[in-house]
Scaffold this active site. Structure first.
Site, PDB file in Angstrom:
ATOM      1  N   GLY A  69      -4.896  -4.074   4.832  1.00 13.30           N
ATOM      2  CA  GLY A  69      -4.151  -5.108   4.131  1.00 13.30           C
ATOM      3  C   GLY A  69      -4.724  -6.497   4.302  1.00 13.30           C
ATOM      4  O   GLY A  69      -4.825  -7.276   3.346  1.00 13.30           O
ATOM      5  N   ARG A  70      -5.142  -6.830   5.519  1.00 11.86           N
ATOM      6  CA  ARG A  70      -5.644  -8.184   5.771  1.00 11.86           C
ATOM      7  C   ARG A  70      -7.048  -8.399   5.205  1.00 11.86           C
ATOM      8  O   ARG A  70      -7.568  -9.513   5.250  1.00 11.86           O
ATOM      9  CB  ARG A  70      -5.608  -8.479   7.262  1.00 11.86           C
ATOM     10  CG  ARG A  70      -6.356  -7.487   8.134  1.00 11.86           C
ATOM     11  CD  ARG A  70      -5.975  -7.665   9.602  1.00 11.86           C
ATOM     12  NE  ARG A  70      -6.554  -6.659  10.465  1.00 11.86           N
ATOM     13  CZ  ARG A  70      -6.030  -5.452  10.679  1.00 11.86           C
ATOM     14  NH1 ARG A  70      -4.935  -5.087  10.029  1.00 11.86           N
ATOM     15  NH2 ARG A  70      -6.598  -4.602  11.510  1.00 11.86           N
ATOM     16  N   GLU A 122      10.497  -5.341   3.770  1.00 12.81           N
ATOM     17  CA  GLU A 122      10.691  -6.667   3.180  1.00 12.81           C
ATOM     18  C   GLU A 122      10.316  -6.672   1.702  1.00 12.81           C
ATOM     19  O   GLU A 122      11.017  -7.256   0.862  1.00 12.81           O
ATOM     20  CB  GLU A 122       9.856  -7.712   3.928  1.00 12.81           C
ATOM     21  CG  GLU A 122      10.220  -7.909   5.382  1.00 12.81           C
ATOM     22  CD  GLU A 122       9.439  -7.017   6.325  1.00 12.81           C
ATOM     23  OE1 GLU A 122       9.377  -7.334   7.526  1.00 12.81           O
ATOM     24  OE2 GLU A 122       8.887  -5.988   5.858  1.00 12.81           O
ATOM     25  N   LYS A 169       0.837  -1.211   0.000  1.00 17.78           N
ATOM     26  CA  LYS A 169       0.000   0.000   0.000  1.00 17.78           C
ATOM     27  C   LYS A 169       0.868   1.254   0.000  1.00 17.78           C
ATOM     28  O   LYS A 169       0.654   2.174  -0.769  1.00 17.78           O
ATOM     29  CB  LYS A 169      -0.933   0.010   1.207  1.00 17.78           C
ATOM     30  CG  LYS A 169      -1.887   1.197   1.216  1.00 17.78           C
ATOM     31  CD  LYS A 169      -2.633   1.349   2.531  1.00 17.78           C
ATOM     32  CE  LYS A 169      -3.673   0.308   2.748  1.00 17.78           C
ATOM     33  NZ  LYS A 169      -4.537   0.595   3.908  1.00 17.78           N
ATOM     34  N   GLU A 216      -4.305  -9.754  14.345  1.00 15.74           N
ATOM     35  CA  GLU A 216      -3.912  -8.388  14.004  1.00 15.74           C
ATOM     36  C   GLU A 216      -5.096  -7.435  14.136  1.00 15.74           C
ATOM     37  O   GLU A 216      -4.930  -6.273  14.502  1.00 15.74           O
ATOM     38  CB  GLU A 216      -3.339  -8.320  12.591  1.00 15.74           C
ATOM     39  CG  GLU A 216      -2.703  -6.968  12.272  1.00 15.74           C
ATOM     40  CD  GLU A 216      -1.870  -6.977  11.008  1.00 15.74           C
ATOM     41  OE1 GLU A 216      -0.654  -7.218  11.113  1.00 15.74           O
ATOM     42  OE2 GLU A 216      -2.434  -6.760   9.920  1.00 15.74           O
ATOM     43  N   LYS A 235       9.194  -2.361  14.313  1.00 16.27           N
ATOM     44  CA  LYS A 235       9.815  -1.879  13.078  1.00 16.27           C
ATOM     45  C   LYS A 235      10.709  -0.668  13.363  1.00 16.27           C
ATOM     46  O   LYS A 235      11.784  -0.519  12.776  1.00 16.27           O
ATOM     47  CB  LYS A 235       8.739  -1.491  12.060  1.00 16.27           C
ATOM     48  CG  LYS A 235       7.909  -2.661  11.541  1.00 16.27           C
ATOM     49  CD  LYS A 235       6.878  -2.151  10.533  1.00 16.27           C
ATOM     50  CE  LYS A 235       5.989  -3.259  10.026  1.00 16.27           C
ATOM     51  NZ  LYS A 235       4.966  -2.763   9.067  1.00 16.27           N
ATOM     52  N   HIS A 242      -3.151 -36.064  14.483  1.00 15.65           N
ATOM     53  CA  HIS A 242      -1.913 -36.762  14.822  1.00 15.65           C
ATOM     54  C   HIS A 242      -0.845 -35.796  15.298  1.00 15.65           C
ATOM     55  O   HIS A 242       0.329 -36.143  15.348  1.00 15.65           O
ATOM     56  CB  HIS A 242      -1.419 -37.553  13.607  1.00 15.65           C
ATOM     57  CG  HIS A 242      -2.376 -38.602  13.150  1.00 15.65           C
ATOM     58  ND1 HIS A 242      -2.317 -39.915  13.580  1.00 15.65           N
ATOM     59  CD2 HIS A 242      -3.453 -38.526  12.336  1.00 15.65           C
ATOM     60  CE1 HIS A 242      -3.301 -40.611  13.025  1.00 15.65           C
ATOM     61  NE2 HIS A 242      -4.007 -39.781  12.273  1.00 15.65           N
TER      62      HIS A 242
END
Length: 500
Positions: free
Chosen positions: A236-237, A181, A175, A322, A464, A352
């Site tokens: 974003g999510r 990253e 955005k 978040e 950050k 399992h």
């Protein structure tokens, strides 16, 4: 609780309700009729109906950032006006749909797509690409879809070792176009293209961007016509429904992408219009709230009995934790409840792994069992295998609910472990969209019930900020770093260890 079956889903249990042909059965929640009535009364006192109306009306429910949360507009295939401060956003959304469809018809000879993004720019499209790959007979353009999120170069190297540079396209999703990253990985991929003989002009034609920062994308070398908008009223999510979902359309065709949006839109219409007592996201939210009040639960699990949905719990972790992992409410005061820890993986593999904890651990952990009626392959053994898969899903829920007594304490199962059953008719783009929108709307509902703003994430930023002086200290190579205002003594010692 008033339960009424949908017109298209017959013979539902009395404890089940359906919307968009998705069935929710809350029988094992152990919530009485009187308790459901209290829960719905609490929801009304919390002004949940007004909150839902405000969200779809474009009110600034994201108070801390003074923005609406209009991700539902991204899948509003009815194209009914959605007003943001008096201006209809649907023409801009529709324009993006047209551009996505046009791009789907343009790409020829592309072997690899590298989608670069992290968090909400990664989880949604990655989940959809993985899930829809299992749909029998789905149209596919057969490209290798690579998702590059981690700053760890191991992921970068694995992708670049497989991709063919001259037939690769790159989608950079950020955005702000400043996410560390993402920008570093994008630079590395652009350098790889150059190392493999592509000219600057060819590299520009290979790059695409989804961003709100058009100048930064252009400065990076992305052509203007290759930049797709990202609006600040989309978190974003919650963004897979936008051009962030480009890989879905490019791989499986625009019609499949539309079906994905249609399923989500259908769930939105249900969420917006259904009474609370018949509203799937609301019922799921209230059931979780009840377990928090009754059992003080700190975690819950989502177990999809479908290998195609193995990425779903990872997507859900970001959505819930978040959005609602906060201790301060919208009024600035501490909240009583917030998001539990979320975890899960595909059943029956999960049985399992950690189901021992579910059955005999001291803590009660509610579970959402997610099952699909139809097998996900056309293999000759598919029906028999799917029957065993479903029987395991139902058996685990029953065992958790009722438990077992025994003389040997090791063989005692306490029971009374709550769970939901969510049943999809089949897993395709439509029902995948409906499933994701169901949980998005549940997350928003929980935020409203807890008085939490589900649409900001200030806690992510502090780490950050601290990373910058630490990275500078690491890059210095010095092994005598001292504690300071931004680096404490423990971290200074660790930097010195790494710099030796």
């Amino acid at each position: 609780m008033s339960l009424r079956p949908s017109q298209t889903t017959q013979n539902l249990p009395k404890t089940a309700i359906a919307a968009v042909d998705v069935v929710l059965d809350t029988a094992y929640q152990n919530i009485s009729t009187a308790q459901w009535e209290d829960l719905f009364s609490f929801a009304r006192k919390a002004k949940l109906p007004e909150f839902i109306a405000d969200m779809f009306a474009g009110k600034h429910i994201n108070q801390s950032e003074d923005r609406p949360a209009l991700h539902s507009a991204l899948r509003n295939l009815s194209k009914d006006p959605v007003l943001l401060d008096g201006k209809d956003v649907m023409p801009a959304v529709s324009e993006v749909w047209h551009r996505i469809e046009a791009l789907c018809n343009k790409w020829v000879g592309v072997t690899d797509v590298i989608h670069i993004g992290i968090g909400g720019s990664d989880f949604g499209p990655r989940l959809a690409i993985e899930a829809l790959a299992h749909v029998s007979g789905i149209e596919s353009h057969g490209m290798r879809m690579h998702f590059l999120a981690n700053i760890d170069t191991a992921e970068l190297a694995r992708i670049l070792n497989r991709a063919l540079p001259h037939s690769t396209r790159v989608i950079i999703v950020s955005k702000s176009f400043t996410t560390l990253e993402t920008t570093m990985n994008a630079k590395a991929v652009a350098a790889w293209l150059k190392e493999n003989g592509l000219t600057n002009s060819q590299i520009s034609k290979a790059l695409y961007a989804v961003t709100a920062n058009v100048p930064a994308a252009k400065a990076f070398g992305v052509e203007k016509d290759h930049i797709f908008p990202f609006w600040d009223w989309v978190g974003g999510r919650y963004s897979v429904w936008s051009a962030v979902g480009l890989p879905i359309a490019l791989q499986y065709g625009f019609k499949t992408f539309e079906e994905f949006l249609a399923g989500a839109h259908a769930m939105d219409v249900h969420f917006r219009n259904a009474p609370l007592e018949e509203n799937l996201p609301v019922i799921m939210a209230l059931a979780l709230l009840h377990q928090q009040e009754k059992h003080h639960i700190k975690a819950y699990s989502a177990i999809p009995y479908a290998d195609a949905l193995d990425w779903f719990p990872k997507w859900l972790q970001q959505l819930d934790m978040e959005s609602n992992g906060k201790s301060i409410g919208k009024d600035g005061k501490p909240v009583k409840h917030s998001s539990p820890v979320v975890f899960g993986s595909a059943g029956s593999n999960a049985q399992h792994s950690y189901f021992q904890l579910f059955h005999q651990g001291p803590e009660i952990i509610p579970i959402d069992f997610i099952a699909v009626r139809k097998p996900m392959s056309d293999r000759p053994e598919a029906v028999a295998h799917h029957r065993i898969l479903l029987s395991n899903c139902l058996a685990q829920a029953q065992a958790l609910a009722h438990g077992k007594s025994a003389d040997n304490p090791n063989d005692v199962y306490p029971g009374k472990r709550p769970s939901n059953l969510l049943l999809l008719p089949e897993l395709n783009a439509f029902y995948l969209g409906a499933l994701l929108a169901l949980y998005e709307n549940r997350a928003a509902t929980l935020g409203a019930l807890w008085n939490i703003n589900s649409f900001d994430q200030p806690g992510v930023e502090y780490g950050k900020v601290l990373a910058k002086p630490i990275e500078k200290a690491l890059s210095s190579g010095e092994s005598n770093i001292q504690a300071s205002d931004s680096i404490d003594a423990v971290t200074a010692a660790r930097i010195n260890l790494l710099n030796q």
